[in-house]
Design a protein around this motif. Structure first.
Motif, PDB file in Angstrom:
ATOM      1  N   ARG A  85       0.844  -1.206   0.000  1.00  9.43           N
ATOM      2  CA  ARG A  85       0.000   0.000   0.000  1.00  9.43           C
ATOM      3  C   ARG A  85       0.871   1.244   0.000  1.00  9.43           C
ATOM      4  NH1 ARG A  85      -5.216   0.591   3.640  1.00  9.43           N
ATOM      5  NH2 ARG A  85      -5.215   2.442   2.325  1.00  9.43           N
ATOM      6  N   GLN A  86       0.614   2.135  -0.947  1.00 12.21           N
ATOM      7  CA  GLN A  86       1.339   3.402  -0.971  1.00 12.21           C
ATOM      8  C   GLN A  86       0.856   4.338   0.133  1.00 12.21           C
ATOM      9  OE1 GLN A  86       0.733   3.978  -5.404  1.00 12.21           O
ATOM     10  NE2 GLN A  86       2.848   4.666  -5.246  1.00 12.21           N
ATOM     11  N   ASP A  87      -0.440   4.287   0.448  1.00  9.55           N
ATOM     12  CA  ASP A  87      -0.988   5.108   1.524  1.00  9.55           C
ATOM     13  C   ASP A  87      -0.953   4.309   2.822  1.00  9.55           C
ATOM     14  OD1 ASP A  87      -2.840   3.345   0.396  1.00  9.55           O
ATOM     15  OD2 ASP A  87      -4.550   4.517   1.094  1.00  9.55           O
ATOM     16  N   MET A  88       0.206   4.291   3.444  1.00  8.83           N
ATOM     17  CA  MET A  88       0.404   3.489   4.645  1.00  8.83           C
ATOM     18  C   MET A  88      -0.354   4.056   5.839  1.00  8.83           C
ATOM     19  SD  MET A  88       4.381   2.318   4.780  1.00  8.83           S
ATOM     20  CE  MET A  88       5.045   3.769   3.990  1.00  8.83           C
ATOM     21  N   SER A  89      -0.716   3.157   6.747  1.00  5.49           N
ATOM     22  CA  SER A  89      -1.345   3.582   8.000  1.00  5.49           C
ATOM     23  C   SER A  89      -0.305   4.284   8.867  1.00  5.49           C
ATOM     24  CB  SER A  89      -1.881   2.360   8.743  1.00  5.49           C
ATOM     25  OG  SER A  89      -0.799   1.539   9.178  1.00  5.49           O
ATOM     26  N   PRO A  90      -0.749   5.135   9.798  1.00  5.86           N
ATOM     27  CA  PRO A  90       0.191   5.780  10.726  1.00  5.86           C
ATOM     28  C   PRO A  90       1.033   4.768  11.489  1.00  5.86           C
ATOM     29  CG  PRO A  90      -1.947   6.847  10.846  1.00  5.86           C
ATOM     30  CD  PRO A  90      -2.124   5.630   9.978  1.00  5.86           C
TER      31      PRO A  90
END
Length: 211
Positions: A85-90
């Protein structure tokens, strides 16, 4: 003496799996995991709801469960902090994860075509189980604010290619437990198995009777 404890995780020990799933662009994502248990020809996978693996599984309903041997520690560790995932979780950002598109190439694993599902298998894995999702169960539904943050996915195993050297001689459908050396995950550490202690009483039951 026993002491009451409250560990943050309950990873008492289970086999490591590198799960292959198909990304929207047709490439194969790889992810090591160990929250699994088995019953008959089914496997329960415990996954974070927001992972790329989970997104792929819920969309395509297909995966390959690649079981690494204890000689593949370096490959599993190399994959451990990669994400598809490019939009990683915090959480993953803080933990030092990095986005990798082609994990096969970076980790130097060899993709091979599956026969019954679309995600690629891992050539180096002694056991490769092609599977499809049968059911999805939302976990933590009784914990406010955490409802559905983890999922229990039931998958049905369709096909199992296995290396000949881990099979029982003369019994092609039976794994030789003394030759199969799975990689185990116990409280964030990787272990192999020790030598067999003694036969289980359950070994007196013909394995085929469980089919």
């Amino acid at each position: 003496m026993h002491q009451t404890i409250d560990p943050a995780i309950l990873y008492w020990g289970s086999a490591v799996i590198i799960i292959s799933t198909r990304n929207p662009d047709g490439t194969t994502n790889l992810a090591p995991m160990s929250s699994t248990w088995w019953l008959g020809q089914r496997c329960m996978l415990g996954l974070a709801a927001e992972s790329q693996t989970t997104f792929n599984l819920r969309r395509t309903k297909q995966c390959v469960l690649n079981l690494p041997s204890d000689t593949m520690i370096s490959k599993v560790n190399a994959l451990a902090k990669m994400t598809g995932r490019q939009d990683m979780s915090p959480f993953k950002t803080a933990a030092g994860y990095r986005y990798v598109k082609d994990k096969f190439k970076v980790v130097q694993l060899t993709p091979m075509s599956s026969e019954m599902v679309q995600p690629s298998r891992i050539l180096e894995s002694p056991v490769q189980m092609e599977a499809e999702v049968a059911a999805v169960n939302e976990m933590n539904r009784d914990e406010e604010g955490r409802e559905g943050s983890f999922l229990g996915l039931e998958v049905k195993v369709l096909r199992i290619p296995a290396e000949e050297n881990i099979l029982q001689v003369g019994e092609p459908n039976k794994v030789n437990a003394d030759r199969w050396r799975p990689l185990m995950h116990v409280f964030q550490h990787l272990y192999g198995l020790s030598a067999r202690l003694q036969p289980s009483r359950l070994a007196e039951i013909d394995e085929e009777k469980y089919r």
